[in-house]
Design a protein around this motif. Sequence first.
Motif, PDB file in Angstrom:
ATOM      1  N   PRO A  41      36.600  40.693  31.403  1.00 52.68           N
ATOM      2  CA  PRO A  41      38.064  40.503  30.701  1.00 52.68           C
ATOM      3  C   PRO A  41      38.754  41.609  31.557  1.00 52.68           C
ATOM      4  O   PRO A  41      40.349  41.155  32.554  1.00 52.68           O
ATOM      5  CB  PRO A  41      38.030  40.611  29.189  1.00 52.68           C
ATOM      6  N   ALA A  42      38.610  42.816  31.686  1.00 56.57           N
ATOM      7  CA  ALA A  42      39.018  43.924  32.761  1.00 56.57           C
ATOM      8  C   ALA A  42      39.314  43.655  34.152  1.00 56.57           C
ATOM      9  O   ALA A  42      40.497  43.647  34.487  1.00 56.57           O
ATOM     10  CB  ALA A  42      38.519  45.140  32.629  1.00 56.57           C
ATOM     11  N   LEU A  92      43.970  50.126  39.099  1.00 52.78           N
ATOM     12  CA  LEU A  92      43.702  51.573  38.103  1.00 52.78           C
ATOM     13  C   LEU A  92      42.184  50.968  37.508  1.00 52.78           C
ATOM     14  O   LEU A  92      41.341  51.060  36.928  1.00 52.78           O
ATOM     15  CB  LEU A  92      44.156  51.843  37.355  1.00 52.78           C
ATOM     16  N   LEU A  93      43.108  49.161  36.889  1.00 53.67           N
ATOM     17  CA  LEU A  93      41.709  48.455  36.340  1.00 53.67           C
ATOM     18  C   LEU A  93      40.281  48.480  37.014  1.00 53.67           C
ATOM     19  O   LEU A  93      39.469  48.797  36.221  1.00 53.67           O
ATOM     20  CB  LEU A  93      42.500  47.191  36.059  1.00 53.67           C
ATOM     21  N   VAL A 116      45.616  37.829  28.759  1.00 50.66           N
ATOM     22  CA  VAL A 116      45.484  38.217  30.068  1.00 50.66           C
ATOM     23  C   VAL A 116      46.960  39.510  29.471  1.00 50.66           C
ATOM     24  O   VAL A 116      46.514  40.987  30.220  1.00 50.66           O
ATOM     25  CB  VAL A 116      45.236  38.050  30.965  1.00 50.66           C
ATOM     26  N   GLY A 117      48.057  38.724  29.350  1.00 46.05           N
ATOM     27  CA  GLY A 117      49.271  39.354  29.709  1.00 46.05           C
ATOM     28  C   GLY A 117      49.476  40.599  27.816  1.00 46.05           C
ATOM     29  O   GLY A 117      48.982  42.118  28.338  1.00 46.05           O
ATOM     30  N   GLU A 118      48.192  40.428  27.221  1.00 42.06           N
ATOM     31  CA  GLU A 118      47.898  41.997  25.819  1.00 42.06           C
ATOM     32  C   GLU A 118      47.163  43.211  27.099  1.00 42.06           C
ATOM     33  O   GLU A 118      47.241  44.076  26.819  1.00 42.06           O
ATOM     34  CB  GLU A 118      46.836  41.646  24.243  1.00 42.06           C
ATOM     35  N   MET A 119      46.131  42.305  27.815  1.00 38.67           N
ATOM     36  CA  MET A 119      45.438  43.638  28.278  1.00 38.67           C
ATOM     37  C   MET A 119      46.575  44.084  28.846  1.00 38.67           C
ATOM     38  O   MET A 119      46.028  45.853  29.728  1.00 38.67           O
ATOM     39  CB  MET A 119      43.795  43.121  28.826  1.00 38.67           C
ATOM     40  N   ALA A 120      47.279  43.417  29.977  1.00 35.58           N
ATOM     41  CA  ALA A 120      47.968  43.997  30.697  1.00 35.58           C
ATOM     42  C   ALA A 120      48.556  45.198  30.055  1.00 35.58           C
ATOM     43  O   ALA A 120      49.145  46.350  30.236  1.00 35.58           O
ATOM     44  CB  ALA A 120      48.803  43.423  31.563  1.00 35.58           C
ATOM     45  N   ALA A 121      49.501  44.747  29.144  1.00 39.30           N
ATOM     46  CA  ALA A 121      50.759  45.500  28.300  1.00 39.30           C
ATOM     47  C   ALA A 121      50.000  46.719  27.768  1.00 39.30           C
ATOM     48  O   ALA A 121      49.914  47.981  27.997  1.00 39.30           O
ATOM     49  CB  ALA A 121      50.830  44.708  27.220  1.00 39.30           C
ATOM     50  N   TYR A 122      48.376  46.245  27.856  1.00 43.88           N
ATOM     51  CA  TYR A 122      47.651  47.840  26.374  1.00 43.88           C
ATOM     52  C   TYR A 122      47.448  48.830  28.183  1.00 43.88           C
ATOM     53  O   TYR A 122      47.437  49.652  28.431  1.00 43.88           O
ATOM     54  CB  TYR A 122      45.936  47.437  26.528  1.00 43.88           C
ATOM     55  N   SER A 123      47.334  48.059  29.243  1.00 45.75           N
ATOM     56  CA  SER A 123      46.689  48.901  30.326  1.00 45.75           C
ATOM     57  C   SER A 123      48.296  50.149  30.493  1.00 45.75           C
ATOM     58  O   SER A 123      48.095  51.095  31.147  1.00 45.75           O
ATOM     59  CB  SER A 123      46.617  48.217  31.601  1.00 45.75           C
ATOM     60  N   PRO A 168      40.642  54.789  25.495  1.00 44.24           N
ATOM     61  CA  PRO A 168      40.093  54.043  26.245  1.00 44.24           C
ATOM     62  C   PRO A 168      40.104  53.190  27.468  1.00 44.24           C
ATOM     63  O   PRO A 168      41.691  52.802  27.241  1.00 44.24           O
ATOM     64  CB  PRO A 168      39.071  52.932  25.049  1.00 44.24           C
ATOM     65  N   ALA A 169      39.765  52.862  28.157  1.00 40.36           N
ATOM     66  CA  ALA A 169      40.078  52.268  29.821  1.00 40.36           C
ATOM     67  C   ALA A 169      39.797  51.005  28.989  1.00 40.36           C
ATOM     68  O   ALA A 169      39.336  50.646  28.412  1.00 40.36           O
ATOM     69  CB  ALA A 169      38.828  52.556  30.635  1.00 40.36           C
TER      70      ALA A 169
END
Length: 345
Positions: A126-127, A100-101, A40-47, A116-117
């Motif tokens: 996952p988003a 935003l996600l 989840v942290g990786e997806m947050a960092a990506y965002s 990409p979003a």
Amino acid sequence: MTAASSALSAPLDTARILERCRELVGPALADAVGRLHPWVGEMAAYSFGWCEVGGAAAVASGGKGVRQALAVLGAEASGAPGRAGVPAAVAVELVHAFSLLHDDIMDGDAARRGRPAVWRAYGTGPAVLAGDGLFALAVETLAAAPSGGRAVRMLSVALGDLVHGQADDLLFAGRPWTGPGRVRPAEYRSMAEGKTGSLLGCSLALGALLGGAAPPTVTALDRAGRQLGIAFQIVDDMLGIWGDSAVTGKPVHADLRERRKTFPVLAALASTAPETRRLAALLETGDEPEEAAALIDAVGGRTSALAEAHRHITAAETALTDAPLDDRAREELRSLVGFLVRRER
């Protein structure tokens, strides 16, 4: 000089203000995200633009950090050091990323800031999970701050307004372009205040609250942010029609292709010009967005949108002028107002 022209002149170095606030908030924001589940942290960092899919360091730039800057300046405007507003800044930045996600999923937007979003990069489920994690982290961050109970309640009100505005925006899509069931400008303003203004107002108000401001000052800053949010949304609408896709990261005329009820379109359809009949037909099908954009401009949609944005800028400026704020922070806030309505993305 009018309040609006004062804001638009933006005499201070807004980039420096934003950078200063990001440097103050950045370590705390990174620490907060580091408490999330690693995936989840990786997806947050990506965002946030910090990494690519898989965790490699990103070359893409993240957002400008407007909301976190508002929280820091809200604290400083109340006479407190900027660090007093850091928990508020972290919380609103997390909530903004969460919104935003989920917005990108609801709207079907495949790109965000030129790449990409999150839902396209990681998948829809996952988003959604990442957004939920960001929201929970925001509440945890505020609850641990001084005046945490009041701060969480304030954030809850803003989130309720945000959901209300987002619901209205989604429902607008099913309403006709013309006739008795059309979307009225007053409905649009209410939607924009909720969808966009509630979090901008909350950013300022939370910073002021944690900075020890009196309730009238907190209320005035919330009002300023909400008015700014309406102007911000209208400018965003204009960028969705006439913005440069190389700058915005979205396809040109994206809002017209997706048949969104944006302010320039609503203003154009309110015109008595004969071209509005052709415009309504084009909007109904989503065809020929280039012609639709030209017609919106020709019948005054762009001009009306700009004038409406200026009215809300003036209202925001008035709220800042009337509140008992630190003079330096007030001027930085005015500069930031000017930046937000002159932006290109």
